[in-house]
Design a protein around this motif. Structure first.
Motif, PDB file in Angstrom:
ATOM      1  N   VAL A  29       0.833  -1.208   0.000  1.00  0.00           N
ATOM      2  CA  VAL A  29       0.000   0.000   0.000  1.00  0.00           C
ATOM      3  C   VAL A  29       0.867   1.257   0.000  1.00  0.00           C
ATOM      4  CG1 VAL A  29      -1.724   1.326   1.285  1.00  0.00           C
ATOM      5  CG2 VAL A  29      -1.926  -1.159   1.128  1.00  0.00           C
ATOM      6  N   SER A  30       1.947   1.240   0.775  1.00  0.00           N
ATOM      7  CA  SER A  30       2.845   2.385   0.845  1.00  0.00           C
ATOM      8  C   SER A  30       3.428   2.700  -0.526  1.00  0.00           C
ATOM      9  CB  SER A  30       3.970   2.120   1.844  1.00  0.00           C
ATOM     10  OG  SER A  30       4.862   3.215   1.906  1.00  0.00           O
ATOM     11  N   THR A  31       3.781   1.668  -1.276  1.00  0.00           N
ATOM     12  CA  THR A  31       4.309   1.855  -2.624  1.00  0.00           C
ATOM     13  C   THR A  31       3.247   2.451  -3.544  1.00  0.00           C
ATOM     14  OG1 THR A  31       5.827  -0.008  -2.340  1.00  0.00           O
ATOM     15  CG2 THR A  31       5.372   0.705  -4.593  1.00  0.00           C
ATOM     16  N   SER A  32       2.014   1.961  -3.430  1.00  0.00           N
ATOM     17  CA  SER A  32       0.922   2.463  -4.263  1.00  0.00           C
ATOM     18  C   SER A  32       0.622   3.927  -3.968  1.00  0.00           C
ATOM     19  CB  SER A  32      -0.337   1.622  -4.044  1.00  0.00           C
ATOM     20  OG  SER A  32      -0.115   0.276  -4.404  1.00  0.00           O
ATOM     21  N   LEU A  33       0.793   4.319  -2.714  1.00  0.00           N
ATOM     22  CA  LEU A  33       0.543   5.705  -2.317  1.00  0.00           C
ATOM     23  C   LEU A  33       1.763   6.590  -2.551  1.00  0.00           C
ATOM     24  CD1 LEU A  33      -1.405   5.216   1.050  1.00  0.00           C
ATOM     25  CD2 LEU A  33      -2.318   5.510  -1.252  1.00  0.00           C
ATOM     26  N   ARG A  34       2.809   6.009  -3.122  1.00  0.00           N
ATOM     27  CA  ARG A  34       4.042   6.719  -3.449  1.00  0.00           C
ATOM     28  C   ARG A  34       4.606   7.448  -2.232  1.00  0.00           C
ATOM     29  NH1 ARG A  34       0.580   7.516  -7.633  1.00  0.00           N
ATOM     30  NH2 ARG A  34       0.015   9.597  -6.945  1.00  0.00           N
ATOM     31  N   ASN A  35       4.529   6.767  -1.084  1.00  0.00           N
ATOM     32  CA  ASN A  35       5.107   7.267   0.171  1.00  0.00           C
ATOM     33  C   ASN A  35       4.589   8.661   0.538  1.00  0.00           C
ATOM     34  OD1 ASN A  35       6.813   4.954   0.520  1.00  0.00           O
ATOM     35  ND2 ASN A  35       8.185   5.800  -1.035  1.00  0.00           N
ATOM     36  N   ARG A  36       3.361   8.950   0.126  1.00  0.00           N
ATOM     37  CA  ARG A  36       2.757  10.248   0.470  1.00  0.00           C
ATOM     38  C   ARG A  36       2.124  10.223   1.855  1.00  0.00           C
ATOM     39  NH1 ARG A  36      -1.408  10.835  -3.997  1.00  0.00           N
ATOM     40  NH2 ARG A  36      -2.074  12.603  -2.710  1.00  0.00           N
TER      41      ARG A  36
END
Length: 283
Positions: A29-36
């Protein structure tokens, strides 16, 4: 619908290697959210959701609206609302649920046919969760947009005290029913707060005046008159004057002026104040 046998089997499978699976979920999930989003916050959210899901399955939950899933629904609601407020897209919000399917697929589909069957049941359940998440997200976005629209209405309709006994409402943009209501409320409240008897409604910034806009203006003026105040409409440009005549709109005994300066001079005169031009200046 997850049957009791599959529900218990799923609970055991998910809890057997829960720590690693939850970690992989957070990473995906963190990758999908691009660490935002803070990894710590995301880890807390998803691990709480993972534990709540396992516990609900252990109690033999039957579907997303099952009573045993109340905690899961509450956590999904919190996540959906947070994502909406933080400005994430619908896809970025849904991935918080659907990424779990990707994480669990290699773990649950490499075993027996019973494990594969359990995964398929869980996959359908997660689809229900995803739909629930999107519904909550959409509802929250609508609430945010509605609140922002109300704030913009407030900001776009200022009421200014420009002299003792004189207030002005400079209007910019289209005047519709919703905005007219805001203008009327703010104008009437300002009349009470300032004790003014003269109000100027300036439409210099209104791009066009049609029958509907004129009706909105008349309603506001009538409401102000009921409060004992006289209204002057300023900003009647040549194009608007021609439109008003062509449409046959009657302003009756309402005072209209071409500019805000003319309206202010008229309003000050009605209060008993006099306007004196300096030497060399045109009045």
């Amino acid at each position: 619908m997850v049957g009791p046998d599959f529900s218990e089997r799923l609970a055991n499978l998910l809890s057997a290697d829960g720590g690693r699976l939850a970690e992989a979920w957070v990473e995906r999930v963190s990758t999908s959210l691009r660490n935002r989003m803070s990894t710590v916050e995301l880890d807390r959210e998803l691990r709480e959701l993972y534990d709540a899901l396992v516990e609900a399955l252990r109690r033999g939950a039957g579907g997303v609206h099952d009573e045993n899933f109340s905690e899961v629904r509450a956590l999904l609601t919190e996540i959906s609302r947070n994502r909406a407020r933080q400005g994430f897209t619908p896809g970025e919000t849904a991935v918080s649920v659907f990424a779990l399917k990707e994480v669990l697929e290699p773990r649950l589909t490499s075993g027996s046919s019973a494990d594969i069957g359990a995964y398929l049941r869980l996959s359908r359940l997660l689809d229900e969760f995803g739909l629930f998440t999107m519904e909550t997200y959409s509802q929250t976005r609508e609430e945010i947009i509605s609140a922002q629209a109300e704030q913009l209405l407030e900001l776009s309709t200022p009421v200014v005290k420009i002299w003792d006994g004189v207030i002005a409402v400079p209007l910019v943009g289209t005047l519709d029913s919703a905005r007219t209501q805001v203008v009327m409320e703010k104008l009437l409240q300002a009349l009470v707060d300032t004790g003014s008897e003269q109000a100027i409604i300036d439409i210099t910034g209104v791009p066009a005046v049609d029958t509907q806009v004129a009706q909105h203006l008349l309603k506001t003026i009538v409401a102000a008159r009921l409060m004992g105040a006289e209204c002057t409409v300023s900003g009647i440009r040549p194009q608007i004057a021609q439109t008003i005549v062509a449409l046959g709109i009657e302003f009756g005994d309402i005072v209209t002026k071409a500019s805000l300066a003319d309206a202010l001079r008229h309003a000050l005169g009605r209060t008993g104040a006099s306007v004196v031009a300096k030497a060399g200046e045109r009045r």
